[in-house]
Design a protein around this motif. Structure first.
Motif, PDB file in Angstrom:
ATOM      1  N   THR A  85       4.084   5.481  -2.628  1.00 40.05           N
ATOM      2  CA  THR A  85       4.439   6.814  -2.152  1.00 40.05           C
ATOM      3  C   THR A  85       5.784   6.838  -1.440  1.00 40.05           C
ATOM      4  O   THR A  85       6.393   7.881  -1.306  1.00 40.05           O
ATOM      5  CB  THR A  85       3.373   7.343  -1.169  1.00 40.05           C
ATOM      6  OG1 THR A  85       3.325   6.466  -0.043  1.00 40.05           O
ATOM      7  CG2 THR A  85       2.018   7.444  -1.835  1.00 40.05           C
ATOM      8  N   GLY A  86       6.224   5.686  -0.946  1.00 38.19           N
ATOM      9  CA  GLY A  86       7.465   5.628  -0.187  1.00 38.19           C
ATOM     10  C   GLY A  86       7.271   5.967   1.277  1.00 38.19           C
ATOM     11  O   GLY A  86       8.215   5.977   2.044  1.00 38.19           O
ATOM     12  N   LYS A  87       6.021   6.272   1.658  1.00 37.26           N
ATOM     13  CA  LYS A  87       5.751   6.694   3.031  1.00 37.26           C
ATOM     14  C   LYS A  87       4.800   5.760   3.768  1.00 37.26           C
ATOM     15  O   LYS A  87       4.668   5.865   4.973  1.00 37.26           O
ATOM     16  CB  LYS A  87       5.137   8.096   3.017  1.00 37.26           C
ATOM     17  CG  LYS A  87       6.034   9.138   2.407  1.00 37.26           C
ATOM     18  CD  LYS A  87       5.342  10.471   2.323  1.00 37.26           C
ATOM     19  CE  LYS A  87       6.210  11.473   1.590  1.00 37.26           C
ATOM     20  NZ  LYS A  87       5.535  12.749   1.396  1.00 37.26           N
ATOM     21  N   GLY A  88       4.132   4.888   3.057  1.00 35.11           N
ATOM     22  CA  GLY A  88       3.131   4.028   3.683  1.00 35.11           C
ATOM     23  C   GLY A  88       3.741   2.910   4.505  1.00 35.11           C
ATOM     24  O   GLY A  88       4.895   2.536   4.327  1.00 35.11           O
ATOM     25  N   LYS A  89       2.929   2.372   5.434  1.00 34.55           N
ATOM     26  CA  LYS A  89       3.423   1.256   6.241  1.00 34.55           C
ATOM     27  C   LYS A  89       3.494   0.008   5.351  1.00 34.55           C
ATOM     28  O   LYS A  89       2.751  -0.130   4.387  1.00 34.55           O
ATOM     29  CB  LYS A  89       2.541   1.022   7.458  1.00 34.55           C
ATOM     30  CG  LYS A  89       1.194   0.413   7.168  1.00 34.55           C
ATOM     31  CD  LYS A  89       0.473   0.076   8.461  1.00 34.55           C
ATOM     32  CE  LYS A  89      -0.742  -0.766   8.125  1.00 34.55           C
ATOM     33  NZ  LYS A  89      -1.408  -1.272   9.284  1.00 34.55           N
ATOM     34  N   LYS A  90       4.405  -0.866   5.696  1.00 33.68           N
ATOM     35  CA  LYS A  90       4.635  -2.074   4.904  1.00 33.68           C
ATOM     36  C   LYS A  90       3.714  -3.200   5.361  1.00 33.68           C
ATOM     37  O   LYS A  90       3.483  -3.387   6.553  1.00 33.68           O
ATOM     38  CB  LYS A  90       6.091  -2.521   5.015  1.00 33.68           C
ATOM     39  CG  LYS A  90       7.080  -1.510   4.505  1.00 33.68           C
ATOM     40  CD  LYS A  90       7.064  -1.429   3.005  1.00 33.68           C
ATOM     41  CE  LYS A  90       8.153  -0.492   2.512  1.00 33.68           C
ATOM     42  NZ  LYS A  90       8.273  -0.471   1.076  1.00 33.68           N
ATOM     43  N   PHE A 123       4.865  -4.827   0.657  1.00 33.89           N
ATOM     44  CA  PHE A 123       4.423  -3.710  -0.167  1.00 33.89           C
ATOM     45  C   PHE A 123       3.815  -2.654   0.726  1.00 33.89           C
ATOM     46  O   PHE A 123       3.398  -2.934   1.846  1.00 33.89           O
ATOM     47  CB  PHE A 123       3.374  -4.180  -1.190  1.00 33.89           C
ATOM     48  CG  PHE A 123       3.913  -5.106  -2.217  1.00 33.89           C
ATOM     49  CD1 PHE A 123       4.495  -4.629  -3.381  1.00 33.89           C
ATOM     50  CD2 PHE A 123       3.855  -6.478  -2.032  1.00 33.89           C
ATOM     51  CE1 PHE A 123       5.003  -5.489  -4.327  1.00 33.89           C
ATOM     52  CE2 PHE A 123       4.351  -7.350  -2.977  1.00 33.89           C
ATOM     53  CZ  PHE A 123       4.937  -6.851  -4.130  1.00 33.89           C
ATOM     54  N   GLU A 124       3.732  -1.435   0.203  1.00 29.49           N
ATOM     55  CA  GLU A 124       3.036  -0.379   0.930  1.00 29.49           C
ATOM     56  C   GLU A 124       1.566  -0.753   1.034  1.00 29.49           C
ATOM     57  O   GLU A 124       1.038  -1.506   0.204  1.00 29.49           O
ATOM     58  CB  GLU A 124       3.192   0.953   0.205  1.00 29.49           C
ATOM     59  CG  GLU A 124       4.596   1.499   0.271  1.00 29.49           C
ATOM     60  CD  GLU A 124       4.716   2.843  -0.411  1.00 29.49           C
ATOM     61  OE1 GLU A 124       3.716   3.560  -0.517  1.00 29.49           O
ATOM     62  OE2 GLU A 124       5.826   3.161  -0.845  1.00 29.49           O
ATOM     63  N   ASP A 125       0.904  -0.223   2.052  1.00 25.33           N
ATOM     64  CA  ASP A 125      -0.483  -0.580   2.350  1.00 25.33           C
ATOM     65  C   ASP A 125      -1.414  -0.429   1.142  1.00 25.33           C
ATOM     66  O   ASP A 125      -2.206  -1.323   0.846  1.00 25.33           O
ATOM     67  CB  ASP A 125      -0.999   0.252   3.525  1.00 25.33           C
ATOM     68  CG  ASP A 125      -2.335  -0.239   4.037  1.00 25.33           C
ATOM     69  OD1 ASP A 125      -2.493  -1.466   4.169  1.00 25.33           O
ATOM     70  OD2 ASP A 125      -3.220   0.603   4.296  1.00 25.33           O
ATOM     71  N   LYS A 126      -1.319   0.685   0.413  1.00 28.20           N
ATOM     72  CA  LYS A 126      -2.199   0.912  -0.737  1.00 28.20           C
ATOM     73  C   LYS A 126      -1.936  -0.103  -1.841  1.00 28.20           C
ATOM     74  O   LYS A 126      -2.861  -0.598  -2.479  1.00 28.20           O
ATOM     75  CB  LYS A 126      -2.024   2.333  -1.288  1.00 28.20           C
ATOM     76  CG  LYS A 126      -2.621   3.400  -0.411  1.00 28.20           C
ATOM     77  CD  LYS A 126      -2.470   4.761  -1.056  1.00 28.20           C
ATOM     78  CE  LYS A 126      -3.066   5.853  -0.203  1.00 28.20           C
ATOM     79  NZ  LYS A 126      -2.931   7.173  -0.838  1.00 28.20           N
ATOM     80  N   GLN A 127      -0.665  -0.413  -2.073  1.00 30.11           N
ATOM     81  CA  GLN A 127      -0.321  -1.399  -3.088  1.00 30.11           C
ATOM     82  C   GLN A 127      -0.812  -2.786  -2.674  1.00 30.11           C
ATOM     83  O   GLN A 127      -1.337  -3.536  -3.493  1.00 30.11           O
ATOM     84  CB  GLN A 127       1.183  -1.428  -3.328  1.00 30.11           C
ATOM     85  CG  GLN A 127       1.705  -0.205  -4.033  1.00 30.11           C
ATOM     86  CD  GLN A 127       3.200  -0.274  -4.263  1.00 30.11           C
ATOM     87  OE1 GLN A 127       3.951  -0.649  -3.359  1.00 30.11           O
ATOM     88  NE2 GLN A 127       3.627   0.082  -5.449  1.00 30.11           N
ATOM     89  N   ALA A 128      -0.636  -3.114  -1.398  1.00 27.74           N
ATOM     90  CA  ALA A 128      -1.069  -4.414  -0.888  1.00 27.74           C
ATOM     91  C   ALA A 128      -2.581  -4.565  -1.036  1.00 27.74           C
ATOM     92  O   ALA A 128      -3.069  -5.622  -1.444  1.00 27.74           O
ATOM     93  CB  ALA A 128      -0.657  -4.571   0.566  1.00 27.74           C
ATOM     94  N   THR A 129      -3.322  -3.511  -0.744  1.00 32.03           N
ATOM     95  CA  THR A 129      -4.776  -3.542  -0.874  1.00 32.03           C
ATOM     96  C   THR A 129      -5.173  -3.785  -2.324  1.00 32.03           C
ATOM     97  O   THR A 129      -6.084  -4.559  -2.611  1.00 32.03           O
ATOM     98  CB  THR A 129      -5.390  -2.224  -0.362  1.00 32.03           C
ATOM     99  OG1 THR A 129      -5.014  -2.056   1.006  1.00 32.03           O
ATOM    100  CG2 THR A 129      -6.896  -2.232  -0.477  1.00 32.03           C
ATOM    101  N   LEU A 130      -4.480  -3.140  -3.256  1.00 31.76           N
ATOM    102  CA  LEU A 130      -4.765  -3.338  -4.678  1.00 31.76           C
ATOM    103  C   LEU A 130      -4.487  -4.780  -5.099  1.00 31.76           C
ATOM    104  O   LEU A 130      -5.278  -5.387  -5.823  1.00 31.76           O
ATOM    105  CB  LEU A 130      -3.947  -2.374  -5.524  1.00 31.76           C
ATOM    106  CG  LEU A 130      -4.174  -2.444  -7.029  1.00 31.76           C
ATOM    107  CD1 LEU A 130      -5.621  -2.085  -7.372  1.00 31.76           C
ATOM    108  CD2 LEU A 130      -3.222  -1.538  -7.769  1.00 31.76           C
TER     109      LEU A 130
END
Length: 80
Positions: free
Chosen positions: A33-38, A63-70
């Motif tokens: 999203t470009g807005k999530g915490k890294k 990575f952004e939090d959602k990407q890192a979780t994935l």
């Protein structure tokens, strides 16, 4: 013949929605999203084949939090 044309009209009026199963790559792209915490991730497996990322085992990247979780859920890395 009137019945045949009525059936054809009914069939064309109804919308058929096909659902496409999302691949991990699709999910990864949508998570950006470009807005999530890294969050820092250390790769424990190569993400090249699954996510088309150019990292090797042992590499650390943010990575952004959602990407890192994935990435973690796919078993490709761990949060640092």
């Amino acid at each position: 013949m009137a019945k045949a044309s009525e059936n054809t009209e009914k069939a064309t009026d109804e919308k058929v929605v096909a659902t496409k199963k999302q691949t991990p790559l699709d999910q990864f792209k949508e998570a950006k999203t470009g807005k999530g915490k890294k969050v820092k991730i250390e790769f424990t497996a190569s993400p090249t084949g699954v996510l088309r990322l150019g990292y090797a085992i042992g590499d650390v990247a943010e990575f952004e939090d959602k990407q890192a979780t994935l990435i973690v859920d796919l078993g490709l890395g761990k949060k640092v």
